[in-house]
Design a protein around this motif. Structure first.
Motif, PDB file in Angstrom:
ATOM      1  N   LEU A 391       0.831  -1.206   0.000  1.00  0.00           N
ATOM      2  CA  LEU A 391       0.000   0.000   0.000  1.00  0.00           C
ATOM      3  C   LEU A 391       0.869   1.260   0.000  1.00  0.00           C
ATOM      4  CD1 LEU A 391      -2.761  -1.144   2.517  1.00  0.00           C
ATOM      5  CD2 LEU A 391      -3.033  -0.779   0.052  1.00  0.00           C
ATOM      6  N   LYS A 396      -0.001   5.351  -0.886  1.00  0.00           N
ATOM      7  CA  LYS A 396      -0.907   5.697   0.209  1.00  0.00           C
ATOM      8  C   LYS A 396      -0.126   6.239   1.407  1.00  0.00           C
ATOM      9  CE  LYS A 396      -4.787   2.622  -0.839  1.00  0.00           C
ATOM     10  NZ  LYS A 396      -5.759   3.728  -1.030  1.00  0.00           N
ATOM     11  N   ILE A 401      -3.385   4.085   5.080  1.00  0.00           N
ATOM     12  CA  ILE A 401      -3.147   2.653   5.296  1.00  0.00           C
ATOM     13  C   ILE A 401      -3.786   2.217   6.606  1.00  0.00           C
ATOM     14  CG2 ILE A 401      -1.381   0.888   5.668  1.00  0.00           C
ATOM     15  CD1 ILE A 401       0.484   2.599   3.903  1.00  0.00           C
TER      16      ILE A 401
END
Length: 440
Positions: A391, A396, A401
């Motif tokens: 992620l 992100k 996250i």
């Protein structure tokens, strides 16, 4: 005397001889003691070998013993000064004396300052287990200054010192983004307050961190700004590591050679292990003689090792080990392993990631487990670490996250730090650059 319980940040610009003459004319013994305390503090911060004798004389003086609050405050300030120049053994002794006097006098107002100095001593000695939590409790997290009822807010200078300590820890343990934010806040507050300390070391620490992130221009800018403050105050003991940062950022040039010579002249006669090691290392960087550079780097490592400064010792071992590995001489591999084990013992995950990459590049075997058998899945990411890393690699933020995986932001930061260490990457920027993420 000074206001009881004051946390006295180091300062310059006054004349010791003039102050002492004024104290003698006043005939007031309290004024005399206050001036002697301030003189000892000033000389200690400058690495003057005579400061130890002045401090010992004061500690034996009944006039100081008769005022335990001043006695305790003086010891705590001297302990901080000893840490600033790298005299760990002296700092521990002064801390013990200040704590003993404060406890006997039931002087509770300095309890938080005692805890801060204890934390700074533990940081210097490499005793980092649980240290970040302790420093955060003292009010060192970003935004601490906006909370007047928290941490060391009763002592503004101590609060800034706590922020500097946290920033230095995060620079080694990660995440880098939080370290940059923390140090940036310390710098902003110190600039508004006109506090040269901790402004100089905060800028130096940020400069060193930016170097590890390959931001050479940013590192040089902060080091240059700190250097202008050093020159203005005339205390080269405080500026030695700043000079080293600038030399490492710019390499050997006519300007950096002159700067190292200027630093050498400024440190003449000073007894300050951190500054002495920085000078030796800077001289090695600008030296054109490989044998001389090797000798200088080894002398710097020995200086820091003998001073008991474990994190700085690890950095010096890393420099010397890398130098020898890249030139195929000496015991470069064992030195890198020594640095790795020192970093691992302190939990310096960002440094572990960097040095593991250096060891791989130079064909040096990496011993596992790194941390005395503590489970870490070796070099394989755990399923959660892989999930978080994917992620993060996708762009992100930590908060995004955390929201998506129903985790705390701090847990996400820990997983990313661990993933970076195992992958041998210095920052999440490199994680995003993995492309196909084959290493994950």
């Amino acid at each position: 005397m000074a206001r009881p319980g004051a946390y006295v940040a180091p300062y310059f610009g006054w004349s010791p001889s003039g102050a002492e003459e004024a104290a003698r004319r006043s005939g007031d013994p309290d004024v005399d003691i206050a001036v002697r305390i301030a003189r000892a503090s000033l000389l200690l911060e400058q690495g003057d070998p005579g400061s130890g004798r002045l401090i010992d004389d004061l500690l034996r003086d009944d006039r100081l013993r008769d005022v335990p609050r001043e006695h305790a405050c003086a010891c705590l300030n001297w302990a901080q000064g000893a840490l600033h120049i790298g005299c760990l053994e002296r700092a521990e002794a002064l801390l013990a004396e200040g704590r003993r006097v404060a406890d006997q006098a039931e002087y509770l107002r300095v309890a938080e300052v005692v805890e801060l100095v204890m934390a700074a001593v533990d940081r210097a000695a490499g005793r980092w287990d649980g240290l970040e939590t302790r420093v955060r409790r003292l009010g060192g997290a970003p935004g601490w200054a906006a909370s007047p009822g928290s941490g060391t807010a009763a002592f503004p200078a101590a609060s800034m010192e706590a922020g500097l300590l946290l920033g230095a820890l995060l620079a080694a343990t990660g995440p880098a983004e939080e370290a940059v934010a923390c140090l940036g806040e310390v710098i902003a507050i110190a600039e508004r307050a006109g506090a040269v300390w901790p402004l100089i070391p905060a800028k130096m620490t940020l400069s060193r961190l930016l170097l590890t992130l390959d931001d050479v221009a940013g590192a040089a800018a902060h080091a240059t700004a700190a250097l202008s403050l050093v020159r203005a105050k005339g205390n080269w003991v405080w500026g030695a590591e700043t000079v080293l940062c600038l030399v490492e950022a710019l390499g050997r040039t006519a300007g950096t050679v002159e700067l190292v010579d200027e630093l050498g002249a400024g440190l003449e006669g000073a007894d300050a292990p951190i500054a002495r090691a920085a000078l030796l290392t800077a001289r090695a960087v600008v030296s054109q003689d490989p044998a001389e550079a090797d000798e200088l780097l080894d002398a710097a490592r020995t200086t820091l090792q003998e001073a008991g400064l474990r994190y700085e010792e690890a950095q010096a071992a890393e420099r010397l080990g890398r130098w020898r590995c890249e030139r195929g001489t000496g015991d470069g591999g064992p030195l890198l392993e020594t640095a790795l084990r020192l970093y691992a013992g302190m939990g310096a995950d960002r440094d572990l990631a960097r040095i593991s990459r250096i060891m791989r590049q130079n064909g040096v075997p990496i011993p596992y487990p790194w941390r005395g058998g503590r489970p870490s899945h070796g070099q394989t990411l755990s399923s959660r670490e892989r999930e978080v890393a994917l992620l993060a690699a996708g762009g992100k933020t930590n908060q995004e996250i955390a929201t998506e995986l129903f985790l705390s932001r701090r847990t996400v930061e820990s997983h990313i730090s661990s993933a970076l260490r195992k992958l041998g990457l210095p920052s999440r920027r490199e994680l995003r650059a993995q492309g196909g993420l084959a290493d994950l």
